[in-house]
Scaffold this active site. Structure first.
Site, PDB file in Angstrom:
ATOM      1  N   VAL A  91       3.352  -0.522  -4.518  1.00 51.83           N
ATOM      2  CA  VAL A  91       3.184  -1.442  -5.647  1.00 51.83           C
ATOM      3  C   VAL A  91       2.765  -0.614  -6.867  1.00 51.83           C
ATOM      4  O   VAL A  91       1.938   0.289  -6.752  1.00 51.83           O
ATOM      5  CB  VAL A  91       2.101  -2.495  -5.325  1.00 51.83           C
ATOM      6  CG1 VAL A  91       1.826  -3.392  -6.520  1.00 51.83           C
ATOM      7  CG2 VAL A  91       2.516  -3.329  -4.112  1.00 51.83           C
TER       8      VAL A  91
ATOM      9  N   MET B  45       0.855  -1.184   0.000  1.00 55.29           N
ATOM     10  CA  MET B  45       0.000   0.000   0.000  1.00 55.29           C
ATOM     11  C   MET B  45       0.904   1.252   0.000  1.00 55.29           C
ATOM     12  O   MET B  45       1.853   1.272   0.770  1.00 55.29           O
ATOM     13  CB  MET B  45      -0.836  -0.032   1.287  1.00 55.29           C
ATOM     14  CG  MET B  45      -2.251   0.448   1.166  1.00 55.29           C
ATOM     15  SD  MET B  45      -2.341   2.204   1.594  1.00 55.29           S
ATOM     16  CE  MET B  45      -1.531   2.266   3.183  1.00 55.29           C
ATOM     17  N   PRO B  46       0.645   2.254  -0.782  1.00 51.13           N
ATOM     18  CA  PRO B  46      -0.383   2.365  -1.829  1.00 51.13           C
ATOM     19  C   PRO B  46      -0.118   1.480  -3.056  1.00 51.13           C
ATOM     20  O   PRO B  46       1.006   1.056  -3.298  1.00 51.13           O
ATOM     21  CB  PRO B  46      -0.302   3.844  -2.239  1.00 51.13           C
ATOM     22  CG  PRO B  46       0.392   4.549  -1.135  1.00 51.13           C
ATOM     23  CD  PRO B  46       1.346   3.527  -0.590  1.00 51.13           C
ATOM     24  N   TYR B  47      -1.227   1.279  -3.795  1.00 53.01           N
ATOM     25  CA  TYR B  47      -1.210   0.562  -5.064  1.00 53.01           C
ATOM     26  C   TYR B  47      -1.440   1.572  -6.182  1.00 53.01           C
ATOM     27  O   TYR B  47      -2.469   2.230  -6.212  1.00 53.01           O
ATOM     28  CB  TYR B  47      -2.312  -0.504  -5.075  1.00 53.01           C
ATOM     29  CG  TYR B  47      -2.137  -1.494  -3.963  1.00 53.01           C
ATOM     30  CD1 TYR B  47      -1.274  -2.571  -4.105  1.00 53.01           C
ATOM     31  CD2 TYR B  47      -2.790  -1.339  -2.745  1.00 53.01           C
ATOM     32  CE1 TYR B  47      -1.076  -3.480  -3.072  1.00 53.01           C
ATOM     33  CE2 TYR B  47      -2.586  -2.240  -1.697  1.00 53.01           C
ATOM     34  CZ  TYR B  47      -1.727  -3.300  -1.874  1.00 53.01           C
ATOM     35  OH  TYR B  47      -1.513  -4.181  -0.843  1.00 53.01           O
TER      36      TYR B  47
END
Lengths: 61, 61, 61, 61, 61, 61
Positions: free
Chosen positions: F40, F1-3
């Site tokens: 990611v 996280m974050p994506y």
């Protein structure tokens, strides 16, 4: 184009979000060779009970 | 990895959501040969006025 | 409804994918109280050069 | 099938959304040769502070 | 804005896709009160082995 | 996280993509206060016949 979506847990401040879209936009402009006005950023926030890693939601940990 | 998104109408209880992410995670682990800690599940809820089948929103039926 | 999207690296066999959609569908039916015929599953595969963790693509590791 | 997602700023009225899903469904039926009952439309609304063009959120303009 | 994504099985002709984005764009313009040049449409195609209803992929039916 | 998902036209080189995920990851780390290993990035490419602005696909212009 490009269209960037940032999906993250809710809780960031407006100042953090403002800085994030600025910096992400610059990163994409520089590397994908895109004009500034073409870069679009969407923020998607999720609550802790809608996000799970390893089968367990963050709200259950 | 894998990243699983479950999109559904709002209204499930916390207990249902907790069970759902557990069971879905196990289903993915077993069949995609992924370690538990790598499986991520996102829940996305939609209200009845934002979901339409056959041109008619659920809120209009 | 629900609509489930499983995003993962390419490389699973047809047999794995077939089993995955079956098991995921059952997991959702049981826990979200949805009739079988309403559960939809989408698989999205990504290549190693389109997926990065920690700023590094899998194809660069 | 097809599954149509319309992502837009919040603020449209219920009447606009009702008309939108009707017209979009008809547009897809006619051109993709899909039976009416198979066309699904999702609406996703975003607030002005979660949408940026050119590195600037609409809420900052 | 709005951003429209149409997800469907592969197999439509170029002529069908061309007509579809035209008609969908007009449907959104008229009902969401958006200028033509702001409407964006993405098409996403999926193969039959990546789409399942009721736990069964289309390629397995 | 974050994506983070970056959706863009196909055609960038591997070198551009590699630099893009690096820079975007750093932009998100700095502004969202996320550890590097949690960020990611997914790249999604689309062909010119699957992307339309103003009702016209890029492949038709």
């Amino acid at each position: 184009m490009p269209y960037v979506t940032v999906k993250m847990l809710e809780g960031r401040t407006e100042e953090q979000k403002r800085a994030m879209v600025e910096k992400v936009t610059e990163a994409v402009m520089e590397t994908a060779n895109a004009p500034r006005e073409n870069v679009v950023v969407f923020i998607e926030e999720m609550p802790k009970n809608h996000y799970a890693v390893g089968g367990k939601r963050l709200s259950d940990q």
